[in-house]
Scaffold this motif. Structure first.
Motif, PDB file in Angstrom:
ATOM      1  N   SER A  15      37.444  28.319  51.733  1.00 36.48           N
ATOM      2  CA  SER A  15      39.361  29.260  52.610  1.00 36.48           C
ATOM      3  C   SER A  15      39.902  30.094  50.665  1.00 36.48           C
ATOM      4  CB  SER A  15      39.908  28.159  52.183  1.00 36.48           C
ATOM      5  OG  SER A  15      39.884  27.262  50.994  1.00 36.48           O
ATOM      6  N   VAL A  16      40.761  30.177  51.584  1.00 37.22           N
ATOM      7  CA  VAL A  16      41.490  32.129  50.563  1.00 37.22           C
ATOM      8  C   VAL A  16      41.932  31.103  49.258  1.00 37.22           C
ATOM      9  CG1 VAL A  16      43.194  33.024  50.076  1.00 37.22           C
ATOM     10  CG2 VAL A  16      42.313  32.834  52.557  1.00 37.22           C
TER      11      VAL A  16
ATOM     12  N   GLU B  84      43.292  39.438  42.918  1.00 37.30           N
ATOM     13  CA  GLU B  84      43.891  39.054  41.288  1.00 37.30           C
ATOM     14  C   GLU B  84      41.749  38.439  41.106  1.00 37.30           C
ATOM     15  OE1 GLU B  84      46.268  37.488  39.168  1.00 37.30           O
ATOM     16  OE2 GLU B  84      45.276  36.425  37.272  1.00 37.30           O
ATOM     17  N   ALA B  85      41.312  37.419  42.329  1.00 34.69           N
ATOM     18  CA  ALA B  85      40.530  35.949  42.393  1.00 34.69           C
ATOM     19  C   ALA B  85      39.002  37.351  43.249  1.00 34.69           C
ATOM     20  CB  ALA B  85      40.614  34.836  43.231  1.00 34.69           C
ATOM     21  N   PHE B  86      39.912  38.372  43.340  1.00 36.29           N
ATOM     22  CA  PHE B  86      38.578  39.453  43.784  1.00 36.29           C
ATOM     23  C   PHE B  86      37.896  40.248  42.986  1.00 36.29           C
ATOM     24  CE2 PHE B  86      37.515  43.306  45.501  1.00 36.29           C
ATOM     25  CZ  PHE B  86      36.156  43.653  46.415  1.00 36.29           C
ATOM     26  N   LEU B  87      38.700  40.506  42.244  1.00 35.69           N
ATOM     27  CA  LEU B  87      38.760  41.782  41.186  1.00 35.69           C
ATOM     28  C   LEU B  87      38.094  40.899  39.637  1.00 35.69           C
ATOM     29  CD1 LEU B  87      42.196  43.713  40.614  1.00 35.69           C
ATOM     30  CD2 LEU B  87      39.738  44.437  41.348  1.00 35.69           C
ATOM     31  N   LYS B  88      38.747  39.853  39.270  1.00 29.30           N
ATOM     32  CA  LYS B  88      37.503  39.069  38.500  1.00 29.30           C
ATOM     33  C   LYS B  88      35.945  38.777  39.163  1.00 29.30           C
ATOM     34  CE  LYS B  88      41.025  36.511  36.786  1.00 29.30           C
ATOM     35  NZ  LYS B  88      41.786  34.562  36.382  1.00 29.30           N
TER      36      LYS B  88
ATOM     37  N   ALA C 102      42.030  29.641  43.428  1.00 28.91           N
ATOM     38  CA  ALA C 102      42.308  28.342  42.756  1.00 28.91           C
ATOM     39  C   ALA C 102      40.930  28.166  41.324  1.00 28.91           C
ATOM     40  CB  ALA C 102      42.293  27.058  43.585  1.00 28.91           C
ATOM     41  N   SER C 103      39.026  28.473  42.411  1.00 23.24           N
ATOM     42  CA  SER C 103      38.417  28.377  41.297  1.00 23.24           C
ATOM     43  C   SER C 103      38.226  29.728  40.251  1.00 23.24           C
ATOM     44  CB  SER C 103      37.309  28.685  42.354  1.00 23.24           C
ATOM     45  OG  SER C 103      37.133  30.075  42.633  1.00 23.24           O
ATOM     46  N   GLN C 104      39.209  30.609  40.310  1.00 22.27           N
ATOM     47  CA  GLN C 104      39.336  31.546  40.186  1.00 22.27           C
ATOM     48  C   GLN C 104      40.561  31.976  38.352  1.00 22.27           C
ATOM     49  OE1 GLN C 104      36.588  34.313  38.832  1.00 22.27           O
ATOM     50  NE2 GLN C 104      35.689  32.318  40.631  1.00 22.27           N
TER      51      GLN C 104
END
Lengths: 455, 244
Positions: free
Chosen positions: B221-222, B236-240, B227-229
């Motif tokens: 889920s989004v 931000e999560a995507f870029l990481k 949260a995982s990142q």
């Protein structure tokens, strides 16, 4: 399912200016051309052939017949509205200079001819000065003939000497056991003209339908709507058939427009030529009519031909119902052939411009190939080779049908084979209708039919 | 019946023998949910959707839509899906209304086709006057609305929408998103959607797969992915994830 697809194709194509503008132009261009040509031809030819000509006549050498001949020539010049110009008039004040070898006039009496030279100014009019040569040479011929007949006291036999025999041509069509009465070889040539209409229509069909189906397919590529079509529950053959049907409908409209425009053009030109020649009192050929054949000739023919019927030339222009049916099947086949080729070309084109480029380059050789078939003698070429494919088959069969001949029952076999050729092409074009195959084809790969794909 | 509407299992696609577009991706989509494939350009989103839409063949692996195999049962799959390609055009010379009517008649007959057309008109949100105009006069947003309406009006079991808002201005994007959300809520159709806009994914998707260079590098889920990142938002999560 096919109906909404055809509706989409017809509406999208027919409203596209790239399609309807050529249809409109094909309908209008010929009448416009006819109007321009007929008004020019009529005006200029009437003016050229009726205006007063001024010709300076000069004799070289001496002849005791010079005065008599000169007097007859003056009469014929007057009848032809030609004025004899004073010496030294040509080229400033006269249209031509006629130099007659006076010594040759006497040669007429011993089987010789009057020798003359006509110097005339080449004009920039549409007739290019032809009226001068025609009118002067005709007057000189008539004057020479009249002089000869009067010198030999043969004036009363003028008609017999000028046209000593009249032959009526009676063509016999062996397969129909029929003769056509009272026509000349020129009239038979008219049949060839009627037969020529089919190849003309076929070439227009090839050109237009190939372009329409290629455009229809290229538009799908250009707008990327093909992906949507392929993801719908539509059999591939429906897509092919819809495009073929729409191209055939629009192609039919175009051919109708083109042929109508062409007929209007022909009528305009014929009317103008007729008007022009009537205005200058030139006899034109009589229309085609079958003159009756005397009873005693018919009896004699029965001895040679057995029982025969007398056909009218119109019967040949209108082929038999079975011939029309065969011709119709060939035309349908050639229509499908052009459509399928168009689909393949359009499918391989990334956009409409590319489709136009490819179809434009391919069409002339196809048409030349088809037209070449028209000049072959159907009785001398192998039918199995040329009647088994729709392209040459249509054209060759039109020659056969309009000659009142029949190629025999094997024509049905040839027709079936050409139908099979078309079916194979439809199958191959259907195989092309997958996204991966088309993309590969656009990249120029040759193995487009080899690799596995979703159908 | 499985609760999964779409099952993708170790899907590989190699173009021209050398370009690996997909490297064995797998995911499952719950029935009636909005599932997003998120990734940069060239990540493999469109290739995945083209395979699921039966347009191209996978090199290996399997994919099922409502239990039908996308290669072996392609014609059955086409009956229950609807596909909206990225940046698809329109038929220039027919009106929006004619287009929707033709599509409705491809899928249905008589009264049913009329109902589908009514639904298409409603989903498109275009005025009667606009619908009567040839589509070449449409703006990009109007064309997209017609195509979204075309894809959704037939009530497919799975709607596959490849970047449905690509190339649109913010107002048009918001409008298309509103249509998709409202449709999903009303008809509980499974929607598989791709985007490279994180805001769009956060706004629309219940579950997300982040795809990069033909691999799925995160799925959930989004909120789980954020949260995982340890990120503040999906972008931000995507870029990481993609910078690893």
């Amino acid at each position: 399912m096919l109906r909404p697809l055809i509706e989409k194709e017809v509406k999208d194509l027919l409203r596209d200016p790239r399609i309807w503008v050529p249809i409109l132009i094909s309908f209008l261009i010929f009448p416009a051309l006819g109007y321009a040509q007929s008004s020019l031809i009529l005006r200029e030819s009437v003016e050229a052939f009726t205006r007063e000509l001024s010709v300076e006549v000069q004799y070289i050498g001496q002849s005791p017949d010079l005065d008599a001949f000169s007097s007859i020539l003056s009469n014929f010049f007057a009848l032809s509205n030609i004025k004899i110009a004073p010496k030294g008039s040509f080229p400033e004040k006269a249209d031509a200079l006629l130099i007659i070898n006076a010594t040759s006039i006497r040669d007429l009496l011993s089987g010789g001819r009057v020798s003359a030279y006509l110097v005339y100014t080449l004009s920039t009019s549409t007739t290019m000065g032809e009226e001068v040569t025609q009118r002067v040479s005709r007057a000189l011929t008539e004057a020479s003939r009249t002089y000869l007949l009067s010198a030999m006291n043969l004036a009363a036999l003028a008609n017999s000497i000028t046209a000593p025999s009249i032959t009526s041509y009676i063509p016999y069509i062996e397969e129909r056991k029929a003769i056509i009465g009272g026509i000349g070889p020129g009239d038979i040539a008219f049949l060839l003209l009627a037969a020529l209409m089919i190849p003309i229509i076929v070439t227009i069909i090839i050109f237009l339908i190939l372009q329409y189906s290629a455009t229809s397919m290229a538009i799908e590529n250009e707008e990327k709507t093909l992906e949507i079509l392929f993801s719908m529950p539509i059999p591939r053959w429906s897509i092919t058939m819809a495009k073929l049907t729409a191209s055939a409908i629009i192609g039919g409209l175009s051919v109708l427009g083109f042929v109508t425009g062409f007929i209007i053009y022909q009528n305009m030109i014929m009317e103008s030529v007729r008007g022009g020649t009537q205005a200058v009192n030139i006899t034109i050929s009589t229309p085609i009519t079958g003159a009756p054949i005397p009873a005693e000739i018919q009896d004699l023919l029965r001895i040679h031909l057995g029982n025969y019927s007398v056909a009218r030339i119109v019967d040949l222009i209108m082929p038999s119902l079975s011939s029309i049916a065969i011709l119709a099947v060939y035309i349908i086949e050639v229509t499908i052939l052009a459509g399928v080729l168009g689909i393949i070309i359009g499918g391989m084109s990334s956009d409409v411009r590319m489709a136009y480029t490819i179809s434009g380059s391919l069409t002339p050789p196809i048409i030349i190939f088809a037209i070449a078939a028209f000049y072959l003698d159907p009785q001398r070429v192998p039918g199995w080779l040329l009647l088994t494919n729709p392209l040459t088959g249509t054209i060759l069969y039109s020659r056969i049908a309009f000659s009142g001949l029949s190629p025999g029952p094997e024509i049905y076999l040839y027709l079936a084979v050409s139908g099979a050729v078309v079916a194979v092409l439809i199958y191959l074009s259907g195989r092309m209708l997958s996204l991966e195959t088309l993309e590969r084809a656009r990249r120029g790969a040759w193995g487009i039919f080899k690799r596995r794909r979703i159908t | 019946m499985s609760e999964h509407s779409v099952i993708v299992d170790k899907l590989v696609k190699i173009y021209g023998g050398s370009v690996r577009a997909l490297n064995g991706i797998s995911f499952k989509v719950d029935r009636g949910s909005i599932y997003c494939l998120v990734g940069p350009n060239g990540a493999g989103k469109t290739t995945t959707f083209r395979i699921l839409s039966t347009l191209i063949l996978p090199t290996s692996g399997d994919a099922y839509i409502e239990g039908y195999h996308v290669v072996r049962e392609a014609s059955r799959v086409r009956e229950i899906i609807s596909y909206l390609p990225e940046e698809v055009g329109t038929y220039r010379n027919i009106s929006g209304l004619e287009y929707l009517s033709i599509v409705s008649k491809i899928y249905f007959k008589g009264r049913e086709a009329e109902e589908v057309l009514e639904r298409g008109i409603k989903i498109s949100g275009l005025s009667e006057k606009d619908l009567a105009r040839p589509m070449k006069q449409y703006s990009k947003g109007m064309k997209r609305r017609i195509q979204v309406a075309r894809a959704l009006m037939i009530l497919p079991k799975v709607a596959i929408l490849d970047e449905p808002t690509a190339g649109l201005d913010p107002v048009q994007k918001a409008e298309i998103r509103r249509i998709i959300k409202s449709y999903s809520k009303s008809y509980r159709t499974t929607i598989l959607l791709s985007t490279h806009e994180m805001g769009e994914a956060e706004d629309l998707c219940e579950r997300v797969s982040i795809i990069d260079k033909g691999y799925i590098i995160a799925e959930g889920s989004v909120s789980d992915i954020i949260a995982s990142q340890g990120a503040r938002n999906l972008e931000e999560a995507f870029l990481k994830l993609v910078s690893r």
